[in-house]
Design a protein around this motif. Structure first.
Motif, PDB file in Angstrom:
ATOM      1  N   LYS A 134       0.833  -1.197   0.000  1.00  0.00           N
ATOM      2  CA  LYS A 134       0.000   0.000   0.000  1.00  0.00           C
ATOM      3  C   LYS A 134       0.871   1.251   0.000  1.00  0.00           C
ATOM      4  O   LYS A 134       1.732   1.421   0.856  1.00  0.00           O
ATOM      5  CB  LYS A 134      -0.917   0.017   1.231  1.00  0.00           C
ATOM      6  N   GLY A 135       0.654   2.117  -0.969  1.00  0.00           N
ATOM      7  CA  GLY A 135       1.431   3.343  -1.076  1.00  0.00           C
ATOM      8  C   GLY A 135       2.597   3.245  -2.027  1.00  0.00           C
ATOM      9  O   GLY A 135       3.191   4.249  -2.394  1.00  0.00           O
ATOM     10  N   ASP A 136       2.960   2.022  -2.421  1.00  0.00           N
ATOM     11  CA  ASP A 136       4.049   1.844  -3.388  1.00  0.00           C
ATOM     12  C   ASP A 136       3.487   1.796  -4.799  1.00  0.00           C
ATOM     13  O   ASP A 136       2.373   1.341  -5.031  1.00  0.00           O
ATOM     14  CB  ASP A 136       4.805   0.538  -3.120  1.00  0.00           C
ATOM     15  N   ARG A 137       4.294   2.251  -5.729  1.00  0.00           N
ATOM     16  CA  ARG A 137       3.947   2.149  -7.147  1.00  0.00           C
ATOM     17  C   ARG A 137       4.674   0.918  -7.699  1.00  0.00           C
ATOM     18  O   ARG A 137       5.904   0.875  -7.705  1.00  0.00           O
ATOM     19  CB  ARG A 137       4.373   3.402  -7.895  1.00  0.00           C
ATOM     20  N   LEU A 138       3.922  -0.086  -8.145  1.00  0.00           N
ATOM     21  CA  LEU A 138       4.501  -1.346  -8.588  1.00  0.00           C
ATOM     22  C   LEU A 138       4.411  -1.505 -10.098  1.00  0.00           C
ATOM     23  O   LEU A 138       3.471  -1.025 -10.729  1.00  0.00           O
ATOM     24  CB  LEU A 138       3.783  -2.530  -7.925  1.00  0.00           C
ATOM     25  N   GLY A 139       5.398  -2.206 -10.650  1.00  0.00           N
ATOM     26  CA  GLY A 139       5.384  -2.592 -12.055  1.00  0.00           C
ATOM     27  C   GLY A 139       5.770  -4.059 -12.159  1.00  0.00           C
ATOM     28  O   GLY A 139       6.390  -4.617 -11.246  1.00  0.00           O
ATOM     29  N   LEU A 140       5.408  -4.704 -13.266  1.00  0.00           N
ATOM     30  CA  LEU A 140       5.664  -6.136 -13.420  1.00  0.00           C
ATOM     31  C   LEU A 140       6.297  -6.418 -14.776  1.00  0.00           C
ATOM     32  O   LEU A 140       5.767  -6.018 -15.816  1.00  0.00           O
ATOM     33  CB  LEU A 140       4.364  -6.926 -13.273  1.00  0.00           C
ATOM     34  N   ILE A 141       7.438  -7.111 -14.739  1.00  0.00           N
ATOM     35  CA  ILE A 141       8.123  -7.564 -15.954  1.00  0.00           C
ATOM     36  C   ILE A 141       8.178  -9.089 -15.927  1.00  0.00           C
ATOM     37  O   ILE A 141       8.577  -9.685 -14.912  1.00  0.00           O
ATOM     38  CB  ILE A 141       9.549  -6.989 -16.047  1.00  0.00           C
ATOM     39  N   LEU A 142       7.775  -9.714 -16.998  1.00  0.00           N
ATOM     40  CA  LEU A 142       7.880 -11.161 -17.149  1.00  0.00           C
ATOM     41  C   LEU A 142       8.889 -11.435 -18.255  1.00  0.00           C
ATOM     42  O   LEU A 142       8.828 -10.818 -19.318  1.00  0.00           O
ATOM     43  CB  LEU A 142       6.514 -11.764 -17.493  1.00  0.00           C
ATOM     44  N   PHE A 143       9.795 -12.358 -18.002  1.00  0.00           N
ATOM     45  CA  PHE A 143      10.833 -12.582 -19.008  1.00  0.00           C
ATOM     46  C   PHE A 143      11.131 -14.066 -19.166  1.00  0.00           C
ATOM     47  O   PHE A 143      10.963 -14.877 -18.253  1.00  0.00           O
ATOM     48  CB  PHE A 143      12.113 -11.815 -18.667  1.00  0.00           C
ATOM     49  N   GLY A 144      11.551 -14.378 -20.382  1.00  0.00           N
ATOM     50  CA  GLY A 144      12.009 -15.708 -20.745  1.00  0.00           C
ATOM     51  C   GLY A 144      13.034 -15.487 -21.837  1.00  0.00           C
ATOM     52  O   GLY A 144      14.073 -14.885 -21.614  1.00  0.00           O
ATOM     53  N   THR A 145      12.717 -15.942 -23.056  1.00  0.00           N
ATOM     54  CA  THR A 145      13.571 -15.612 -24.192  1.00  0.00           C
ATOM     55  C   THR A 145      13.546 -14.111 -24.464  1.00  0.00           C
ATOM     56  O   THR A 145      14.530 -13.516 -24.869  1.00  0.00           O
ATOM     57  CB  THR A 145      13.109 -16.381 -25.443  1.00  0.00           C
ATOM     58  N   GLN A 146      12.377 -13.503 -24.236  1.00  0.00           N
ATOM     59  CA  GLN A 146      12.188 -12.062 -24.360  1.00  0.00           C
ATOM     60  C   GLN A 146      11.707 -11.509 -23.028  1.00  0.00           C
ATOM     61  O   GLN A 146      11.153 -12.249 -22.197  1.00  0.00           O
ATOM     62  CB  GLN A 146      11.171 -11.738 -25.461  1.00  0.00           C
ATOM     63  N   ALA A 147      11.888 -10.218 -22.834  1.00  0.00           N
ATOM     64  CA  ALA A 147      11.394  -9.549 -21.630  1.00  0.00           C
ATOM     65  C   ALA A 147      10.225  -8.655 -22.018  1.00  0.00           C
ATOM     66  O   ALA A 147      10.315  -7.899 -22.989  1.00  0.00           O
ATOM     67  CB  ALA A 147      12.506  -8.727 -20.982  1.00  0.00           C
ATOM     68  N   TYR A 148       9.140  -8.754 -21.261  1.00  0.00           N
ATOM     69  CA  TYR A 148       7.933  -8.002 -21.570  1.00  0.00           C
ATOM     70  C   TYR A 148       7.481  -7.201 -20.350  1.00  0.00           C
ATOM     71  O   TYR A 148       7.481  -7.721 -19.228  1.00  0.00           O
ATOM     72  CB  TYR A 148       6.795  -8.930 -21.992  1.00  0.00           C
ATOM     73  N   LEU A 149       7.102  -5.960 -20.606  1.00  0.00           N
ATOM     74  CA  LEU A 149       6.517  -5.141 -19.546  1.00  0.00           C
ATOM     75  C   LEU A 149       5.041  -5.516 -19.433  1.00  0.00           C
ATOM     76  O   LEU A 149       4.215  -5.091 -20.227  1.00  0.00           O
ATOM     77  CB  LEU A 149       6.666  -3.646 -19.866  1.00  0.00           C
ATOM     78  N   GLN A 150       4.722  -6.331 -18.460  1.00  0.00           N
ATOM     79  CA  GLN A 150       3.346  -6.782 -18.285  1.00  0.00           C
ATOM     80  C   GLN A 150       2.479  -5.689 -17.683  1.00  0.00           C
ATOM     81  O   GLN A 150       1.298  -5.585 -18.006  1.00  0.00           O
ATOM     82  CB  GLN A 150       3.326  -8.025 -17.389  1.00  0.00           C
TER      83      GLN A 150
END
Length: 343
Positions: A134-150
């Motif tokens: 709570k109060g944090d700004r979160l981001g999610l990256i999923l990666f394998g062969t390529q990296a994607y900004l989910q």
């Protein structure tokens, strides 16, 4: 209080009068037309229809003006503003990068006494960690062969949680592009305040793909004051059953032999972060408890006023008046006939 978001739209209010006053009227057609003024003429002689027409014309003019003004008010986007609300955003800009390569399906972890793969445990622990942000700004990256900004950095923790739960092994490819994942995180975190840039990287292997090496990406992160906390995931020992799942011929193996701990430690050291080793579910939970103790960074206070759109009210009244006007124009003679019959 009431506020018009587009008040300049009110300048259109006198437009019909300006057109009527200064525009040239359309010339009437001189072509022949068949007219049957018999009934209308009799009504004019009786003095009834003429009086009714004048009254009806005045009402129609008034209604037309009222409809136009209501449409102008609706176009100006009226809103009702509530009391000002001030929110303190005390938190970090925290990006989470999760490995989805094929090795994450190794079932060397346990959850509630049952063997599960590494991704299941990752989701279980991350769900609780995300809920506490709570109060944090979160981001999610999923990666394998390529990296994607989910998911880009956002306060919408529910969306981050949902996207993490929907992640599947192999959806980003079966290799492990750690360097590309770090580079993608740097690209999005570099725009945030310097003292709040944090990346948590979870992987169970070594860099086997991508365009940039993990060390190169870590050096870029260090230049941008991004702290990286790396987590090496996977058990040190696992019993591989023998023939037909029996204990005969079973042997002990190291399912984490491909884990590049040296590189993960170097990434953390270069950026002022820390390396953690998660060999089981309890170990991973403990790691996130430690990460949970990071001191939040005070950011700017955000102030907003809740607003409720009101444009549909004048729009609805204008619609009802238009319908009433259409009815009056469709049956102008009915009221005359009824009045004559009463007399």
């Amino acid at each position: 209080m009431l506020e018009l978001q587009w008040p300049w739209m009110l300048l259109a209010a006198p437009l019909p009068w300006l057109v009527y006053r200064f525009a040239s009227p359309v010339a009437r057609s001189s072509g022949a037309a068949l007219r049957i003024p018999f009934y209308r003429g009799l009504a004019d002689i009786a003095g009834e229809h003429s009086e009714h027409r004048e009254t009806l014309k005045r009402w129609q003019t008034l209604m037309l003006w009222l409809i136009w003004l209501l449409l102008v008010v609706a176009a100006s986007k009226p809103v009702w503003l509530g009391e000002p609300v001030q929110i303190e955003r005390s938190g970090r800009d925290l990006m989470i990068a999760v490995d989805l390569s094929g090795s994450m399906e190794i079932a060397d972890m346990e959850l509630n006494g049952h063997p599960v793969d590494r991704l299941v445990v990752t989701k279980h622990v991350l769900n609780d960690f995300i809920d506490r942000r709570k109060g944090d700004r979160l981001g999610l990256i999923l990666f394998g062969t390529q990296a994607y900004l989910q998911a880009p950095l956002t306060f919408d923790l529910k969306t981050i949680d949902t996207l993490m739960n929907e992640a599947a092994i192999g959806m980003a490819g079966n290799k492990t592009a750690i360097g590309d994942a770090l580079g993608l995180a740097v690209k999005h975190l570099r725009k945030r305040p310097q003292d709040s840039r944090i990346l948590i990287l979870m992987t169970d292997g070594a860099n086997t793909g991508g365009e940039i090496t993990p060390i190169q990406a870590a050096k870029l992160a260090a230049l941008e004051n991004i702290r990286i906390y790396t987590i090496g995931l996977g058990a040190d020992e696992m019993i591989q059953p023998g023939l037909f799942g029996s204990s005969i011929g079973a042997r002990r193996i190291n399912p984490s032999e491909d884990l590049d701990e040296k590189t993960l430690k170097e990434i953390a050291e270069l950026t002022g972060g820390q390396y953690f080793r998660a060999k089981n579910t309890q170990g991973l939970e403990k790691i996130y408890d430690e990460l949970d103790q990071l001191e939040p960074v005070k950011q700017n206070k955000e102030r907003f006023r809740p607003s409720i759109a009101l444009f549909f009210w004048p729009l609805a009244v204008a619609l009802m008046l238009s319908l009433l006007m259409a009815i009056l124009r469709a049956f102008p003679e009915t009221s005359i006939s009824q009045r004559r019959n009463r007399q």
